[in-house]
Design a protein around this motif. Sequence first.
Motif, PDB file in Angstrom:
ATOM      1  N   LYS A  87       0.823  -1.209   0.000  1.00  0.00           N
ATOM      2  CA  LYS A  87       0.000   0.000   0.000  1.00  0.00           C
ATOM      3  C   LYS A  87       0.858   1.260   0.000  1.00  0.00           C
ATOM      4  CE  LYS A  87      -4.376  -1.574   1.899  1.00  0.00           C
ATOM      5  NZ  LYS A  87      -5.443  -1.333   2.908  1.00  0.00           N
ATOM      6  N   TYR A  88       2.034   1.176   0.607  1.00  0.00           N
ATOM      7  CA  TYR A  88       2.918   2.337   0.594  1.00  0.00           C
ATOM      8  C   TYR A  88       3.403   2.627  -0.816  1.00  0.00           C
ATOM      9  CZ  TYR A  88       6.566   5.611   2.003  1.00  0.00           C
ATOM     10  OH  TYR A  88       7.355   6.732   2.140  1.00  0.00           O
ATOM     11  N   SER A  89       3.620   1.593  -1.619  1.00  0.00           N
ATOM     12  CA  SER A  89       4.022   1.811  -3.008  1.00  0.00           C
ATOM     13  C   SER A  89       2.908   2.505  -3.782  1.00  0.00           C
ATOM     14  CB  SER A  89       4.400   0.482  -3.675  1.00  0.00           C
ATOM     15  OG  SER A  89       3.294  -0.405  -3.718  1.00  0.00           O
ATOM     16  N   VAL A  90       1.644   2.232  -3.420  1.00  0.00           N
ATOM     17  CA  VAL A  90       0.524   2.950  -4.031  1.00  0.00           C
ATOM     18  C   VAL A  90       0.565   4.423  -3.625  1.00  0.00           C
ATOM     19  CG1 VAL A  90      -1.992   3.151  -4.139  1.00  0.00           C
ATOM     20  CG2 VAL A  90      -0.928   0.890  -4.129  1.00  0.00           C
ATOM     21  N   PRO A 198      -0.248  -5.691  -7.600  1.00  0.00           N
ATOM     22  CA  PRO A 198       0.042  -7.124  -7.569  1.00  0.00           C
ATOM     23  C   PRO A 198       1.300  -7.393  -6.756  1.00  0.00           C
ATOM     24  CG  PRO A 198      -0.552  -6.449  -9.793  1.00  0.00           C
ATOM     25  CD  PRO A 198      -0.426  -5.180  -8.972  1.00  0.00           C
ATOM     26  N   GLU A 199       1.304  -8.450  -6.004  1.00  0.00           N
ATOM     27  CA  GLU A 199       2.409  -8.740  -5.086  1.00  0.00           C
ATOM     28  C   GLU A 199       3.749  -8.820  -5.796  1.00  0.00           C
ATOM     29  OE1 GLU A 199       3.822  -8.773  -1.467  1.00  0.00           O
ATOM     30  OE2 GLU A 199       1.677  -8.698  -1.911  1.00  0.00           O
ATOM     31  N   LEU A 200       3.743  -9.263  -7.064  1.00  0.00           N
ATOM     32  CA  LEU A 200       4.986  -9.379  -7.818  1.00  0.00           C
ATOM     33  C   LEU A 200       5.655  -8.016  -7.975  1.00  0.00           C
ATOM     34  CD1 LEU A 200       6.932 -11.106  -9.507  1.00  0.00           C
ATOM     35  CD2 LEU A 200       5.479 -10.619 -11.494  1.00  0.00           C
ATOM     36  N   PHE A 204       9.164  -6.550  -5.898  1.00  0.00           N
ATOM     37  CA  PHE A 204      10.323  -6.238  -6.734  1.00  0.00           C
ATOM     38  C   PHE A 204      11.294  -5.326  -6.000  1.00  0.00           C
ATOM     39  CE2 PHE A 204      12.178  -3.041  -9.628  1.00  0.00           C
ATOM     40  CZ  PHE A 204      13.014  -3.853 -10.352  1.00  0.00           C
ATOM     41  N   PHE A 205      10.768  -4.365  -5.229  1.00  0.00           N
ATOM     42  CA  PHE A 205      11.625  -3.427  -4.518  1.00  0.00           C
ATOM     43  C   PHE A 205      12.444  -4.126  -3.440  1.00  0.00           C
ATOM     44  CE2 PHE A 205       8.296  -0.771  -6.290  1.00  0.00           C
ATOM     45  CZ  PHE A 205       9.036   0.249  -6.854  1.00  0.00           C
TER      46      PHE A 205
END
Length: 289
Positions: A87-90, A198-200, A204-205
Amino acid sequence: MNGGPSGFNNAPITRTFVIACCLFTILFGIQGRSNNLGLSYQDIWKKLQLWKLIVSVFAFSSTPELMFGAYLLYYFRVFERQIGSNKYSVFVSFSIIISSLLQLFAQAFLNDPALSRLTSGPYGLIFSSFVPFFFDIPVSTRFRVSSLSFSDKSFIYLAGLQLLLSSWKRSLIPGLCGILAGSLYRLNVLRIRRLKFPELIASFFSRLSLPSVGGTSPTPPPRNVPSFAARPVEGNHGGPMSSAPEPPEDSIATLVSMGFDRNSARQALVHARNDINAATNILLEAQAH
């Protein structure tokens, strides 16, 4: 005041962002191109130099801006631990995209020659993070200097103010656009706060960034169960404390009002020696697992 446990444990997005900012700033600084990396309406819409949309997010214009910016990014890793890396990546993507669009619209609308090129750096993400910082991080310490009243949050605000005014109008516009983007995220515009990648993509990070200093992260405890619950509170000499100070009722009530379980809040305060800010970080860290 800090952003939780030291290091980048459980904060791979933040770690990647800080490393990228340092590398980009140093690389373009050596080449002497730092002053030409900021967003420009002319470059994006007329010359179609779309690569600057990416570069302008990561490369600061100067070393002092990098120092203040990296410090704030590092502190705000507490939000990644709170809501999780996915969610932080969002939040990161939303903040950068919306603030960048707002900056370009502001340039076109104001038509000010002084704003033909804004300062570069992740201003959108940094100042978006000040919105949850203002609303969700409690004050744990207050003090006075002469006739002025300060809190432990004041140092973060001062660092943000220094960054906001570092290039006057050229940095003021990106900062204000970031605050607006953070406000839109908090208002849950288009239900953005429910969105997950998506979890993928999110994982990745974790594979991209460098290992955290300090070795392997400990095995995460069950969700919403603080990791300190199963171990004794230690005294100054490393042994268990025979009688931990009972947390004040108002401190427990403050944590409960933030949505934490009363028993977990009490145990966190005991472990943090009644430091409400440290207790909040402990609870957020436990909740992030």
